[in-house]
Design a protein around this motif. Structure first.
Motif, PDB file in Angstrom:
ATOM      1  N   ILE A 142      -3.531  16.106   7.667  1.00 58.26           N
ATOM      2  CA  ILE A 142      -3.589  16.633   9.036  1.00 58.26           C
ATOM      3  C   ILE A 142      -5.023  16.961   9.444  1.00 58.26           C
ATOM      4  O   ILE A 142      -5.485  16.610  10.541  1.00 58.26           O
ATOM      5  CB  ILE A 142      -2.703  17.886   9.158  1.00 58.26           C
ATOM      6  CG1 ILE A 142      -1.229  17.498   8.989  1.00 58.26           C
ATOM      7  CG2 ILE A 142      -2.917  18.566  10.506  1.00 58.26           C
ATOM      8  CD1 ILE A 142      -0.295  18.690   8.936  1.00 58.26           C
ATOM      9  N   LEU A 143      -5.761  17.622   8.569  1.00 56.63           N
ATOM     10  CA  LEU A 143      -7.129  18.020   8.894  1.00 56.63           C
ATOM     11  C   LEU A 143      -8.053  16.815   9.047  1.00 56.63           C
ATOM     12  O   LEU A 143      -8.872  16.762   9.978  1.00 56.63           O
ATOM     13  CB  LEU A 143      -7.659  18.961   7.813  1.00 56.63           C
ATOM     14  CG  LEU A 143      -7.069  20.372   7.810  1.00 56.63           C
ATOM     15  CD1 LEU A 143      -7.413  21.097   6.517  1.00 56.63           C
ATOM     16  CD2 LEU A 143      -7.563  21.163   9.014  1.00 56.63           C
ATOM     17  N   MET A 144      -7.930  15.848   8.158  1.00 54.41           N
ATOM     18  CA  MET A 144      -8.775  14.659   8.263  1.00 54.41           C
ATOM     19  C   MET A 144      -8.464  13.892   9.540  1.00 54.41           C
ATOM     20  O   MET A 144      -9.375  13.401  10.221  1.00 54.41           O
ATOM     21  CB  MET A 144      -8.571  13.769   7.041  1.00 54.41           C
ATOM     22  CG  MET A 144      -9.176  14.315   5.764  1.00 54.41           C
ATOM     23  SD  MET A 144     -10.985  14.497   5.846  1.00 54.41           S
ATOM     24  CE  MET A 144     -11.485  12.777   5.847  1.00 54.41           C
ATOM     25  N   LEU A 184     -17.887  14.467   9.564  1.00 55.52           N
ATOM     26  CA  LEU A 184     -17.455  14.272   8.186  1.00 55.52           C
ATOM     27  C   LEU A 184     -18.604  13.894   7.265  1.00 55.52           C
ATOM     28  O   LEU A 184     -18.437  13.831   6.055  1.00 55.52           O
ATOM     29  CB  LEU A 184     -16.371  13.190   8.123  1.00 55.52           C
ATOM     30  CG  LEU A 184     -15.011  13.591   8.704  1.00 55.52           C
ATOM     31  CD1 LEU A 184     -14.068  12.395   8.714  1.00 55.52           C
ATOM     32  CD2 LEU A 184     -14.399  14.742   7.908  1.00 55.52           C
ATOM     33  N   ARG A 185     -19.772  13.624   7.838  1.00 55.21           N
ATOM     34  CA  ARG A 185     -20.929  13.281   7.009  1.00 55.21           C
ATOM     35  C   ARG A 185     -21.279  14.464   6.112  1.00 55.21           C
ATOM     36  O   ARG A 185     -21.436  15.595   6.579  1.00 55.21           O
ATOM     37  CB  ARG A 185     -22.123  12.919   7.889  1.00 55.21           C
ATOM     38  CG  ARG A 185     -23.346  12.439   7.105  1.00 55.21           C
ATOM     39  CD  ARG A 185     -24.400  11.918   8.054  1.00 55.21           C
ATOM     40  NE  ARG A 185     -24.909  12.967   8.906  1.00 55.21           N
ATOM     41  CZ  ARG A 185     -25.952  13.748   8.603  1.00 55.21           C
ATOM     42  NH1 ARG A 185     -26.565  13.589   7.442  1.00 55.21           N
ATOM     43  NH2 ARG A 185     -26.369  14.669   9.453  1.00 55.21           N
ATOM     44  N   VAL A 186     -21.397  14.203   4.819  1.00 52.26           N
ATOM     45  CA  VAL A 186     -21.670  15.252   3.838  1.00 52.26           C
ATOM     46  C   VAL A 186     -22.902  14.880   3.039  1.00 52.26           C
ATOM     47  O   VAL A 186     -23.016  13.765   2.535  1.00 52.26           O
ATOM     48  CB  VAL A 186     -20.467  15.440   2.877  1.00 52.26           C
ATOM     49  CG1 VAL A 186     -20.762  16.535   1.866  1.00 52.26           C
ATOM     50  CG2 VAL A 186     -19.208  15.753   3.664  1.00 52.26           C
ATOM     51  N   ARG A 187     -23.848  15.815   2.924  1.00 54.53           N
ATOM     52  CA  ARG A 187     -25.053  15.593   2.135  1.00 54.53           C
ATOM     53  C   ARG A 187     -24.733  15.722   0.648  1.00 54.53           C
ATOM     54  O   ARG A 187     -23.708  16.279   0.270  1.00 54.53           O
ATOM     55  CB  ARG A 187     -26.139  16.597   2.524  1.00 54.53           C
ATOM     56  CG  ARG A 187     -26.513  16.556   4.005  1.00 54.53           C
ATOM     57  CD  ARG A 187     -27.522  17.638   4.322  1.00 54.53           C
ATOM     58  NE  ARG A 187     -27.885  17.669   5.719  1.00 54.53           N
ATOM     59  CZ  ARG A 187     -27.274  18.412   6.629  1.00 54.53           C
ATOM     60  NH1 ARG A 187     -26.254  19.173   6.275  1.00 54.53           N
ATOM     61  NH2 ARG A 187     -27.664  18.395   7.877  1.00 54.53           N
ATOM     62  N   GLN A 223     -13.239  22.486   6.122  1.00 53.42           N
ATOM     63  CA  GLN A 223     -11.904  22.678   5.579  1.00 53.42           C
ATOM     64  C   GLN A 223     -11.249  21.339   5.252  1.00 53.42           C
ATOM     65  O   GLN A 223     -10.569  21.197   4.228  1.00 53.42           O
ATOM     66  CB  GLN A 223     -11.043  23.441   6.579  1.00 53.42           C
ATOM     67  CG  GLN A 223      -9.692  23.854   6.042  1.00 53.42           C
ATOM     68  CD  GLN A 223      -9.806  24.854   4.904  1.00 53.42           C
ATOM     69  OE1 GLN A 223     -10.578  25.807   4.985  1.00 53.42           O
ATOM     70  NE2 GLN A 223      -9.056  24.653   3.846  1.00 53.42           N
ATOM     71  N   ALA A 224     -11.466  20.332   6.105  1.00 54.04           N
ATOM     72  CA  ALA A 224     -10.854  19.019   5.897  1.00 54.04           C
ATOM     73  C   ALA A 224     -11.339  18.371   4.603  1.00 54.04           C
ATOM     74  O   ALA A 224     -10.538  17.924   3.769  1.00 54.04           O
ATOM     75  CB  ALA A 224     -11.146  18.107   7.089  1.00 54.04           C
ATOM     76  N   VAL A 225     -12.648  18.331   4.415  1.00 54.17           N
ATOM     77  CA  VAL A 225     -13.196  17.674   3.229  1.00 54.17           C
ATOM     78  C   VAL A 225     -12.838  18.437   1.963  1.00 54.17           C
ATOM     79  O   VAL A 225     -12.488  17.847   0.934  1.00 54.17           O
ATOM     80  CB  VAL A 225     -14.726  17.517   3.351  1.00 54.17           C
ATOM     81  CG1 VAL A 225     -15.303  16.866   2.100  1.00 54.17           C
ATOM     82  CG2 VAL A 225     -15.089  16.687   4.580  1.00 54.17           C
ATOM     83  N   SER A 226     -12.895  19.762   2.024  1.00 59.03           N
ATOM     84  CA  SER A 226     -12.567  20.556   0.841  1.00 59.03           C
ATOM     85  C   SER A 226     -11.085  20.413   0.489  1.00 59.03           C
ATOM     86  O   SER A 226     -10.719  20.395  -0.690  1.00 59.03           O
ATOM     87  CB  SER A 226     -12.926  22.028   1.059  1.00 59.03           C
ATOM     88  OG  SER A 226     -12.243  22.557   2.176  1.00 59.03           O
ATOM     89  N   MET A 227     -10.225  20.274   1.492  1.00 60.73           N
ATOM     90  CA  MET A 227      -8.805  20.106   1.211  1.00 60.73           C
ATOM     91  C   MET A 227      -8.527  18.739   0.584  1.00 60.73           C
ATOM     92  O   MET A 227      -7.586  18.589  -0.202  1.00 60.73           O
ATOM     93  CB  MET A 227      -7.985  20.286   2.487  1.00 60.73           C
ATOM     94  CG  MET A 227      -6.505  20.469   2.225  1.00 60.73           C
ATOM     95  SD  MET A 227      -6.109  21.947   1.226  1.00 60.73           S
ATOM     96  CE  MET A 227      -6.222  23.242   2.450  1.00 60.73           C
ATOM     97  N   VAL A 228      -9.340  17.740   0.916  1.00 62.26           N
ATOM     98  CA  VAL A 228      -9.217  16.433   0.259  1.00 62.26           C
ATOM     99  C   VAL A 228      -9.490  16.579  -1.236  1.00 62.26           C
ATOM    100  O   VAL A 228      -8.786  15.992  -2.075  1.00 62.26           O
ATOM    101  CB  VAL A 228     -10.185  15.413   0.887  1.00 62.26           C
ATOM    102  CG1 VAL A 228     -10.256  14.139   0.039  1.00 62.26           C
ATOM    103  CG2 VAL A 228      -9.741  15.055   2.300  1.00 62.26           C
ATOM    104  N   PHE A 229     -10.490  17.371  -1.590  1.00 58.85           N
ATOM    105  CA  PHE A 229     -10.777  17.634  -3.007  1.00 58.85           C
ATOM    106  C   PHE A 229      -9.598  18.347  -3.664  1.00 58.85           C
ATOM    107  O   PHE A 229      -9.227  18.028  -4.809  1.00 58.85           O
ATOM    108  CB  PHE A 229     -12.039  18.486  -3.147  1.00 58.85           C
ATOM    109  CG  PHE A 229     -13.318  17.698  -3.138  1.00 58.85           C
ATOM    110  CD1 PHE A 229     -13.800  17.103  -4.285  1.00 58.85           C
ATOM    111  CD2 PHE A 229     -14.037  17.546  -1.963  1.00 58.85           C
ATOM    112  CE1 PHE A 229     -14.977  16.379  -4.285  1.00 58.85           C
ATOM    113  CE2 PHE A 229     -15.216  16.820  -1.939  1.00 58.85           C
ATOM    114  CZ  PHE A 229     -15.684  16.226  -3.101  1.00 58.85           C
ATOM    115  N   ALA A 230      -9.003  19.312  -2.971  1.00 56.74           N
ATOM    116  CA  ALA A 230      -7.866  20.039  -3.528  1.00 56.74           C
ATOM    117  C   ALA A 230      -6.688  19.093  -3.771  1.00 56.74           C
ATOM    118  O   ALA A 230      -6.046  19.134  -4.829  1.00 56.74           O
ATOM    119  CB  ALA A 230      -7.447  21.168  -2.581  1.00 56.74           C
TER     120      ALA A 230
END
Length: 343
Positions: A74-76, A87-90, A209-216
């Motif tokens: 949902i978040l993504m 969504l770009r992450v360093r 929150q979206a990217v961190s939830m993907v890791f979870a």
């Protein structure tokens, strides 16, 4: 007491700092406080919904996997529609978000589910909400922030209160695994507060929150692949207790509630609040959650606490409040956000 050198702020995990938090306006602070309050109320209801789901056949690990995966999808999707560029992450930021997802979400959710499956919901949340005290202790001994002496009174109050809460009856103590899980959840929640606070100074709450939830979600999918899950269990009807007796929704409806209103919405609200008021004030407002969760569990599940436990819970909350007001930070003018990954 040693203070950080001027112009620098101690940082977490070797990450560079983005400087002091800008001083919020009254309107910004009010919006941040409201976001955290609404999140706490949603989490309060979610405790009872989750316990009913766990009593209906789902394991703690499977429920947290479904919760993480559904929330990640949902978040993504929301970020891809609203602002895909966010969504770009360093490089270094990716590691920090990964820790936030695995420790601050995957593990805190699982430990919380273990705790509420073996303890009354209100007791489990009292244990978890010693996290703000851990935040204050981290600020004093690791970040070297100035902390008032009242933090020691806070520690004593929390320990004394928990000792009272643990006395369920004559010679009966709380489930040891449940207590350990609740305290473990507190450590993970403290990590979420500290790391989430630092991340949202350089990123927006939704994409973080979206990217961190993907890791979870990835963490749990690796531990227990989805193809090992019998999805037919989700169609089973659940007989609701208490004032909801007579209602028999399918289990998937409870899981949907847990994903949307028990995870996606409140977690985004918490990060939005952290960006505006910081972890200290967020922790104080978040104390509404164990009180609200205990009330909901009493009405719906019939769970109650003895007078001694209620007194202990009040002492714990007083200790957390003392801890949150023990940190002293100088007022700093607004600082530009640098290109650093973490503050």
């Amino acid at each position: 007491m040693r203070e950080p050198r001027p112009g620098r702020r101690p940082h977490l995990g070797g990450a560079p700092s983005t400087g002091p938090r800008p001083v919020p306006t009254p309107r910004t602070a009010a919006l941040g406080a409201l976001a955290v309050l609404v999140a706490a109320l949603l989490f309060s209801v979610n405790g009872t919904v989750s316990k009913i789901a766990l009593q209906s056949g789902l394991s703690t690990m499977r429920l947290v996997e479904l919760r993480s995966l559904g929330s990640a999808v949902i978040l993504m999707a929301a970020v891809l529609v609203v602002a895909p560029g966010r969504l770009r992450v360093r490089g270094k930021e990716l590691a920090a978000i990964g820790i936030l997802g695995v420790v601050g979400m995957a593990l805190v959710q699982w430990l919380y589910f273990v705790a509420i499956s073996r303890l009354p919901v209100g007791v489990a949340l009292l244990l978890e909400f010693t996290a703000p005290l851990l935040v204050a202790l981290w600020a004093r001994f690791v970040l070297r922030e100035s902390v008032r002496a009242r933090v020691w009174w806070a520690l004593a109050a929390c320990l004394s209160g928990l000792a009272l809460v643990a006395r369920v009856g004559q010679g009966i103590t709380l489930d040891a695994v449940g207590v350990a899980a609740g305290l473990g959840a507190a450590v993970c929640l403290a990590t979420y507060f500290l790391l989430g606070d630092r991340l949202v100074r350089a990123r927006d709450p939704l994409s973080t929150q979206a990217v961190s939830m993907v890791f979870a979600a990835a963490f749990w999918i690796v531990l227990q692949p989805l193809w090992t899950f019998d999805t037919r269990v989700l169609t089973a009807e659940v007989a609701l207790p208490g004032i909801l007796a007579g209602q028999t929704p399918p289990l998937w409806a409870l899981v949907t509630w847990i994903v949307v209103l028990g995870t996606v919405v409140p977690y985004v609200l918490v990060l939005a609040g952290l960006a505006r008021i910081g972890p200290a004030r967020a922790g104080v407002i978040g104390m509404v959650e164990p009180v609200g969760a205990g009330a909901v569990a009493w009405v719906v599940l019939g769970e109650s606490m003895t007078a001694t436990q209620l007194a202990g819970g009040a002492v714990v909350l007083a200790g957390v409040l003392l801890a949150e007001t023990a940190r002293t930070r100088p007022v700093s003018p607004p600082a530009p956000v640098s290109d650093a990954v973490l503050p």
